[in-house]
Design a protein around this motif. Structure first.
Motif, PDB file in Angstrom:
ATOM      1  N   ALA A   1      43.627  31.938  34.470  1.00 20.17           N
ATOM      2  CA  ALA A   1      42.448  32.789  34.263  1.00 20.17           C
ATOM      3  C   ALA A   1      41.687  32.904  35.572  1.00 20.17           C
ATOM      4  O   ALA A   1      41.298  31.890  36.164  1.00 20.17           O
ATOM      5  CB  ALA A   1      41.536  32.184  33.184  1.00 20.17           C
ATOM      6  N   HIS A   2      41.500  34.137  36.040  1.00 21.56           N
ATOM      7  CA  HIS A   2      40.738  34.377  37.264  1.00 21.56           C
ATOM      8  C   HIS A   2      39.933  35.659  37.121  1.00 21.56           C
ATOM      9  O   HIS A   2      40.397  36.631  36.518  1.00 21.56           O
ATOM     10  CB  HIS A   2      41.659  34.479  38.483  1.00 21.56           C
ATOM     11  CG  HIS A   2      42.385  33.220  38.796  1.00 21.56           C
ATOM     12  ND1 HIS A   2      41.751  32.110  39.313  1.00 21.56           N
ATOM     13  CD2 HIS A   2      43.678  32.876  38.632  1.00 21.56           C
ATOM     14  CE1 HIS A   2      42.633  31.138  39.458  1.00 21.56           C
ATOM     15  NE2 HIS A   2      43.803  31.574  39.057  1.00 21.56           N
ATOM     16  N   GLN A   3      38.758  35.655  37.709  1.00 23.73           N
ATOM     17  CA  GLN A   3      37.891  36.822  37.694  1.00 23.73           C
ATOM     18  C   GLN A   3      38.058  37.683  38.935  1.00 23.73           C
ATOM     19  O   GLN A   3      37.868  38.893  38.879  1.00 23.73           O
ATOM     20  CB  GLN A   3      36.429  36.379  37.596  1.00 23.73           C
ATOM     21  CG  GLN A   3      36.059  35.731  36.270  1.00 23.73           C
ATOM     22  CD  GLN A   3      36.040  36.738  35.142  1.00 23.73           C
ATOM     23  OE1 GLN A   3      35.572  37.862  35.307  1.00 23.73           O
ATOM     24  NE2 GLN A   3      36.564  36.348  33.994  1.00 23.73           N
ATOM     25  N   ARG A   4      38.406  37.064  40.069  1.00 31.21           N
ATOM     26  CA  ARG A   4      38.412  37.790  41.339  1.00 31.21           C
ATOM     27  C   ARG A   4      39.786  37.714  41.992  1.00 31.21           C
ATOM     28  O   ARG A   4      40.494  36.705  41.885  1.00 31.21           O
ATOM     29  CB  ARG A   4      37.362  37.203  42.285  1.00 31.21           C
ATOM     30  CG  ARG A   4      35.936  37.270  41.751  1.00 31.21           C
ATOM     31  CD  ARG A   4      34.937  36.844  42.802  1.00 31.21           C
ATOM     32  NE  ARG A   4      35.178  35.484  43.287  1.00 31.21           N
ATOM     33  CZ  ARG A   4      34.559  34.940  44.325  1.00 31.21           C
ATOM     34  NH1 ARG A   4      33.659  35.653  44.996  1.00 31.21           N
ATOM     35  NH2 ARG A   4      34.827  33.696  44.699  1.00 31.21           N
ATOM     36  N   LEU A   5      40.125  38.777  42.696  1.00 35.02           N
ATOM     37  CA  LEU A   5      41.400  38.866  43.381  1.00 35.02           C
ATOM     38  C   LEU A   5      41.605  37.691  44.324  1.00 35.02           C
ATOM     39  O   LEU A   5      42.674  37.053  44.322  1.00 35.02           O
ATOM     40  CB  LEU A   5      41.477  40.191  44.149  1.00 35.02           C
ATOM     41  CG  LEU A   5      42.725  40.419  45.009  1.00 35.02           C
ATOM     42  CD1 LEU A   5      43.935  40.655  44.132  1.00 35.02           C
ATOM     43  CD2 LEU A   5      42.508  41.601  45.954  1.00 35.02           C
ATOM     44  N   GLN A   6      40.600  37.365  45.123  1.00 32.24           N
ATOM     45  CA  GLN A   6      40.777  36.319  46.126  1.00 32.24           C
ATOM     46  C   GLN A   6      40.997  34.949  45.493  1.00 32.24           C
ATOM     47  O   GLN A   6      41.731  34.114  46.038  1.00 32.24           O
ATOM     48  CB  GLN A   6      39.602  36.283  47.112  1.00 32.24           C
ATOM     49  CG  GLN A   6      38.228  36.026  46.493  1.00 32.24           C
ATOM     50  CD  GLN A   6      37.481  37.311  46.201  1.00 32.24           C
ATOM     51  OE1 GLN A   6      38.069  38.287  45.728  1.00 32.24           O
ATOM     52  NE2 GLN A   6      36.182  37.325  46.515  1.00 32.24           N
TER      53      GLN A   6
ATOM     54  N   THR B   1      50.494  43.772  43.819  1.00 26.48           N
ATOM     55  CA  THR B   1      50.956  44.056  45.180  1.00 26.48           C
ATOM     56  C   THR B   1      50.265  43.209  46.237  1.00 26.48           C
ATOM     57  O   THR B   1      50.771  43.095  47.356  1.00 26.48           O
ATOM     58  CB  THR B   1      50.752  45.547  45.522  1.00 26.48           C
ATOM     59  OG1 THR B   1      49.361  45.883  45.391  1.00 26.48           O
ATOM     60  CG2 THR B   1      51.578  46.437  44.599  1.00 26.48           C
ATOM     61  N   GLN B   2      49.130  42.587  45.883  1.00 27.65           N
ATOM     62  CA  GLN B   2      48.374  41.802  46.862  1.00 27.65           C
ATOM     63  C   GLN B   2      48.569  40.295  46.711  1.00 27.65           C
ATOM     64  O   GLN B   2      47.783  39.503  47.233  1.00 27.65           O
ATOM     65  CB  GLN B   2      46.881  42.141  46.754  1.00 27.65           C
ATOM     66  CG  GLN B   2      46.548  43.584  47.095  1.00 27.65           C
ATOM     67  CD  GLN B   2      46.974  43.967  48.500  1.00 27.65           C
ATOM     68  OE1 GLN B   2      46.701  43.238  49.457  1.00 27.65           O
ATOM     69  NE2 GLN B   2      47.661  45.094  48.628  1.00 27.65           N
TER      70      GLN B   2
END
Length: 474
Positions: free
Chosen positions: A238-243, A385-386
């Motif tokens: 679970a993650h909220q942000r791309l980084q 893709t990132q």
């Protein structure tokens, strides 16, 4: 690996009426059907028609405290997936089962049976169960601490994989003329005695179509990450942000290398809960519609379970008290990962208590996206893709309508971009995920011994396969 060579993984994460806590109150859900086999079969068939990799069931083996305001009475996942297996042909079947409350032999039999009966579509989501409320249901007077749970889990998975390897692939002879059904020399006892688990004999079923069901794990704490890097072939997160997702994926892959594993052989699969509309405004209005159906008492109870702090309804429209997340600690510690995800939301957005409850109502800390099908597809594409994700657990706010809308409107965009399959190319879950079939450890030992006795083979120094080798070798 280029984008054209990679394919997204998409799983349907089935939460009975949907992942929004108020979904059972919304007309797009079907709370009267959630104890029906036909309901789950319909969901499985719909996901299979969209060429999803798998359907996935979570599980907490006790009745939660919020039964008054939430659709409860979850069915046991492995049994439920067996009913879906009977109604589908290709889609994978992933069930959660706890190493704290099962015993290795019966769990190995359950998943081997599901893999056989489904033609090789089973996956095991390995959890240690963080819910202390389940302990008393299994005769435990004290809930084990996290270090003990993971120590048991390590022994548990070692033992279960030994059991799945009990029968070599060619152990069954079916020699009708001589009367020999199987070769006893190719059936091996687990013979494991550890600090936490003990198993003597061989599994009483032959090796299943996939060798092992796919091993999945969902822990993000320090212990969970190390465990996943050693054993897991797919990781739910679970993650909220791309980084943050990129950092998590990089950490898992770095640790995997220390266990001698191919870091690209692990699928990182965050959750995403999409509210879809023909316009972004329409999608956000739908999200608001769901949030307005929430019962504050339910959300406050959930928040108190997460934080250990009880708040009254008189604080709903006041800012979240800073001390609520004092126990989250430094995010680099990763010891309370879900609490840290929520603490990050509070730090960045500074919501009221009601606002925070609405943020968590959608998917319990997983990423909620409200937008058009193109916008949701853009988010999925960016993360894929990132380097933040190999795919996603799709968590519709409401079922069954949520999977229908996603399948009809988002999946075709991903297919048009060349990111997701238009047809299945294999029959097993391992085929879908591009994962190798594990080498049977006893067959590998036999091959190593044979090679050692033949100097010309040049393989005399080849070591016997270890359990970790078996997971990563083709």
């Amino acid at each position: 690996m280029t984008t054209s060579a990679r394919q997204l993984v998409l799983n349907l994460f089935i939460h009975p009426t949907g992942h929004h806590e108020a979904s059972w109150r919304h007309p797009s859900s079907a709370p009267d059907r959630i104890h029906s086999a036909r309901y789950y079969q319909d969901l499985g068939r719909r996901a299979e028609a969209a060429k999803f990799d798998a359907v996935f069931f979570a599980d907490v083996p006790h009745l939660g405290p919020n039964v008054e305001h939430g659709a409860a009475g979850w069915l046991e996942p492995i049994t439920t997936l067996a009913s879906i297996a009977a109604a589908t042909e290709r889609i994978g079947l992933i069930a959660t089962a706890s190493t704290t409350f099962y015993e290795p032999y019966n769990l190995a039999r359950l998943f081997a049976s599901l893999d056989h009966l489904s033609g090789g579509r089973a996956g095991w989501n390995i959890v240690t169960t963080a819910s202390a409320g389940a302990a008393g249901n299994f005769g435990l007077t004290q809930f084990p601490e996290v270090e003990e749970r993971y120590a048991r889990a390590t022994e548990f998975v070692e033992t279960v994989t030994r059991l799945w390897d009990s029968w070599e692939d060619d152990a069954i002879l079916l020699d009708v003329e001589s009367g020999r059904y199987a070769d006893p020399a190719k059936i091996h006892a687990a013979d494991f005695a550890g600090e936490h688990v003990r198993v003597a004999g061989a599994l009483n079923a032959p090796r299943s179509p996939q060798g092992y069901p796919v091993l999945v794990q969902a822990g993000a704490s320090n212990e969970g990450r190390a465990f996943a890097a050693r054993w897991s072939e797919a990781i739910f997160t679970a993650h909220q942000r791309l980084q943050d997702a990129q950092a998590f994926a990089a950490d898992i892959r770095r640790q995997a290398v220390t266990f001698g594993r191919d870091p690209q052989g692990i699928k990182i699969l965050p959750g995403i809960s999409p509210f879809l509309g023909s316009t972004e405004a329409e999608a956000r209005a739908l999200e608001t519609e769901f949030n307005e159906l929430t019962v504050p008492a339910y959300g406050l109870r959930q928040l108190s379970v997460l934080t250990g702090v009880e708040l009254g309804e008189d604080l709903l429209d006041k800012p979240v008290p800073p001390e609520l997340f004092a126990a989250a600690g430094d995010v680099t510690d990763n010891n309370r990962s879900r609490l840290q995800v929520v603490a990050g939301i509070v730090e960045r957005e500074q919501p009221t208590v009601r606002g925070l409850l609405h943020r968590l109502a959608g998917a319990r800390g997983h990423r909620v996206v409200a937008g058009t099908p193109e916008q949701v597809a853009d988010t999925i594409t960016e993360w894929f893709t990132q380097g933040a994700a190999d795919g996603f657990n799709v968590m519709p706010p409401a079922l069954p309508t949520g999977i229908e809308v996603f399948a009809d409107h988002v999946v075709p965009i991903l297919q048009a971009r060349g990111l997701f399959r238009t047809e299945y190319t294999g029959t097993t879950l391992r085929d879908h995920l591009g994962l190798p079939r594990p080498v049977n450890r006893y067959a590998a030992e036999r091959a190593g011994a044979d090679a050692a006795s033949t100097p010309a083979s040049g393989s005399a120094d080849t070591p016997a396969a270890t359990p970790v080798d078996a997971l990563v070798r083709a």
